[in-house]
Design an enzyme around this catalytic site. Structure first.
Site, PDB file in Angstrom:
ATOM      1  CG  MET A 222      -1.910  -1.189   1.181  1.00 44.06           C
ATOM      2  SD  MET A 222      -3.393  -0.924   2.133  1.00 44.06           S
ATOM      3  CE  MET A 222      -2.717  -0.649   3.765  1.00 44.06           C
TER       4      MET A 222
ATOM      5  CE1 TYR B 119       4.754   8.772   3.472  1.00 46.37           C
ATOM      6  CE2 TYR B 119       5.321   7.594   5.472  1.00 46.37           C
ATOM      7  CZ  TYR B 119       5.259   8.769   4.750  1.00 46.37           C
ATOM      8  OH  TYR B 119       5.708   9.939   5.299  1.00 46.37           O
TER       9      TYR B 119
ATOM     10  CG  HIS C 215       6.899  -1.790   2.015  1.00 47.48           C
ATOM     11  ND1 HIS C 215       6.831  -0.635   2.751  1.00 47.48           N
ATOM     12  CD2 HIS C 215       5.667  -2.359   2.093  1.00 47.48           C
ATOM     13  CE1 HIS C 215       5.605  -0.488   3.238  1.00 47.48           C
ATOM     14  NE2 HIS C 215       4.880  -1.524   2.865  1.00 47.48           N
TER      15      HIS C 215
ATOM     16  N   GLY D  14       5.085 -10.076   4.206  1.00 46.87           N
ATOM     17  CA  GLY D  14       5.824  -9.984   5.465  1.00 46.87           C
ATOM     18  C   GLY D  14       5.070 -10.671   6.585  1.00 46.87           C
TER      19      GLY D  14
ATOM     20  CE  LYS E 234       3.711  -4.180  11.433  1.00 40.32           C
ATOM     21  NZ  LYS E 234       2.674  -3.810  10.510  1.00 40.32           N
ATOM     22  CG  ASP E 235       0.912  -6.936   7.946  1.00 39.03           C
ATOM     23  OD1 ASP E 235       0.231  -6.252   8.706  1.00 39.03           O
ATOM     24  OD2 ASP E 235       1.896  -6.486   7.323  1.00 39.03           O
TER      25      ASP E 235
ATOM     26  NE  ARG F 120      -2.898   1.987   9.471  1.00 46.11           N
ATOM     27  CZ  ARG F 120      -3.281   0.914   8.763  1.00 46.11           C
ATOM     28  NH1 ARG F 120      -2.573  -0.199   8.819  1.00 46.11           N
ATOM     29  NH2 ARG F 120      -4.365   0.948   8.015  1.00 46.11           N
TER      30      ARG F 120
HETATM   31  P1  AMP Z   1       1.511  -2.790   3.447  1.00 43.35           P
HETATM   32  O1  AMP Z   1       2.059  -1.730   2.537  1.00 43.35           O
HETATM   33  O2  AMP Z   1       1.452  -2.384   4.875  1.00 43.35           O
HETATM   34  O3  AMP Z   1       0.230  -3.390   2.939  1.00 43.35           O
HETATM   35  O4  AMP Z   1       2.570  -3.963   3.415  1.00 43.35           O
HETATM   36  C1  AMP Z   1       2.952  -4.570   2.192  1.00 43.35           C
HETATM   37  C2  AMP Z   1       3.744  -5.809   2.507  1.00 43.35           C
HETATM   38  O5  AMP Z   1       4.894  -5.454   3.270  1.00 43.35           O
HETATM   39  C3  AMP Z   1       2.949  -6.828   3.344  1.00 43.35           C
HETATM   40  O6  AMP Z   1       3.259  -8.127   2.890  1.00 43.35           O
HETATM   41  C4  AMP Z   1       3.481  -6.578   4.717  1.00 43.35           C
HETATM   42  O7  AMP Z   1       3.390  -7.711   5.560  1.00 43.35           O
HETATM   43  C5  AMP Z   1       4.924  -6.242   4.432  1.00 43.35           C
HETATM   44  N1  AMP Z   1       5.495  -5.498   5.560  1.00 43.35           N
HETATM   45  C6  AMP Z   1       5.024  -4.365   6.139  1.00 43.35           C
HETATM   46  N2  AMP Z   1       5.788  -4.024   7.192  1.00 43.35           N
HETATM   47  C7  AMP Z   1       6.748  -4.967   7.297  1.00 43.35           C
HETATM   48  C8  AMP Z   1       7.844  -5.197   8.192  1.00 43.35           C
HETATM   49  N3  AMP Z   1       8.103  -4.375   9.191  1.00 43.35           N
HETATM   50  N4  AMP Z   1       8.615  -6.277   7.982  1.00 43.35           N
HETATM   51  C9  AMP Z   1       8.374  -7.138   6.969  1.00 43.35           C
HETATM   52  N5  AMP Z   1       7.357  -6.985   6.095  1.00 43.35           N
HETATM   53  C10 AMP Z   1       6.557  -5.921   6.255  1.00 43.35           C
END
Ligand code: AMP
Length: 289
Positions: free
Chosen positions: A28, A30, A35, A145, A147-148, A185
């Site tokens: 998403m 940022y 990422h 990741g 993390k999620d 965030r």
């Molecule tokens: P998002 O932009 O938050 O939807 O995250 C995109 C991808 O990056 C998802 O697969 C997340 O799990 C991964 N991600 C976000 N933060 C982290 C982190 N701190 N460590 C590893 N992967 C991450």
């Protein structure tokens, strides 16, 4: 790096490059090191790397932060380019959802616990957008990741249930030096909140330590982590839970892999974190589904 904004162009690239393996990193935006670690892994393992940036309205509840979710396209393009992305797919909402959807995708397991318990419809929104993105990009491997971790469990179920020919590569959580999991965030934390947010990960390690060293039942373990969080943070605890992974069912003495997961609400940001470990208490940082 090519920047692509339409589904048609993305599909044409896939057709032109049909002999190449594609590693896909959906995001998403940022972008941060969480990422970019996925992008680097995808670069090392595939002929071509496609990353997408799409803030998906379907996965935000009415009182959530869709409008204010941090966005910075110029900066993201630069970061993606520097981290090996060949094609950056940047569709807008109209491109992804030109009409009201006539098909409803709904996840019935793994979604009624943890974040899914309070984020009504969130994971339905996640599997809907990923089904579209997987069909558009047609990657061999998709990188997510841990993390999620609940998202990973849900996506693993999606891929398995509908037979997407995609390997899901779940990668380590990238953290700040003090242990706070990197997140788009985190910019919403006040100085004081940021200072104490390191205790989320410490609370998880405290729980893991209890699992390894004390024969406690699951509820006592959860209560100890809650107590730790209440003592060291001012945030409101959304949940602390201890479940089998990736099934997300109550832990039994047969569970091989477990997740200890937490969510804490601060004024403008809700933070999540987890540790996944085996019966010996060894932390599991990567999983291939
Ligand atoms: P998002 O932009 O938050 O939807 O995250 C995109 C991808 O990056 C998802 O697969 C997340 O799990 C991964 N991600 C976000 N933060 C982290 C982190 N701190 N460590 C590893 N992967 C991450």
């Amino acid at each position: 790096m090519k920047v692509i904004r339409t589904i048609k162009e993305m599909q044409q690239i896939r057709r032109d490059e049909r002999l190449k393996t594609i590693g896909f990193v959906p995001t998403m935006g940022y972008l941060h090191e969480g990422h970019t670690s996925l992008m680097k892994k995808a670069t090392a393992e595939n002929d071509l790397v496609v990353a997408s940036i799409f803030v998906n309205p379907l996965q935000f509840g009415p009182s959530e932060d869709f409008e204010t979710y941090p966005r910075d396209e110029q900066r993201d393009q630069q970061i993606a380019k520097e981290n090996g992305v060949d094609i950056l797919f940047l569709p807008n909402v109209q491109e992804m959802y030109p009409d009201e959807l006539k098909v409803n995708l709904s996840i019935k397991e793994r979604a009624n616990v943890l974040c899914g318990a309070t984020r009504d419809g969130h994971f339905d929104g996640v599997i809907t957008v990923l089904t579209k993105l997987f069909n558009i990009v047609q990657p061999e491997v998709a990188y997510f990741g841990l993390k999620d971790a609940q998202q990973v469990a849900v996506v693993a179920a999606l891929i398995n249930d509908v037979n997407f020919p995609i390997v899901l590569s779940a990668e380590p959580t990238i953290r700040e030096a003090d242990g706070l999991a990197k997140s788009s965030r985190n910019v919403y934390l006040s100085t004081d909140e940021r200072a104490e947010a390191k205790h989320l990960y410490k609370a998880l390690l405290h729980g893991l330590n209890i699992f390894i060293n004390e024969q406690q039942d699951n509820d006592t373990l959860i209560q100890s982590v809650r107590k730790y969080l209440s003592k060291y943070t001012s945030g409101v605890i959304d949940y602390v839970d201890f479940l089998s992974y990736p099934e997300l069912k109550p832990v039994t003495n047969k569970s091989e892999r477990m997740i200890l997961a937490i969510a804490v609400k601060y004024k403008q940001a809700r933070l999540i974190d987890n540790v996944i470990f085996n019966r010996s208490g060894d932390i599991i940082e990567t999983i291939k589904f």
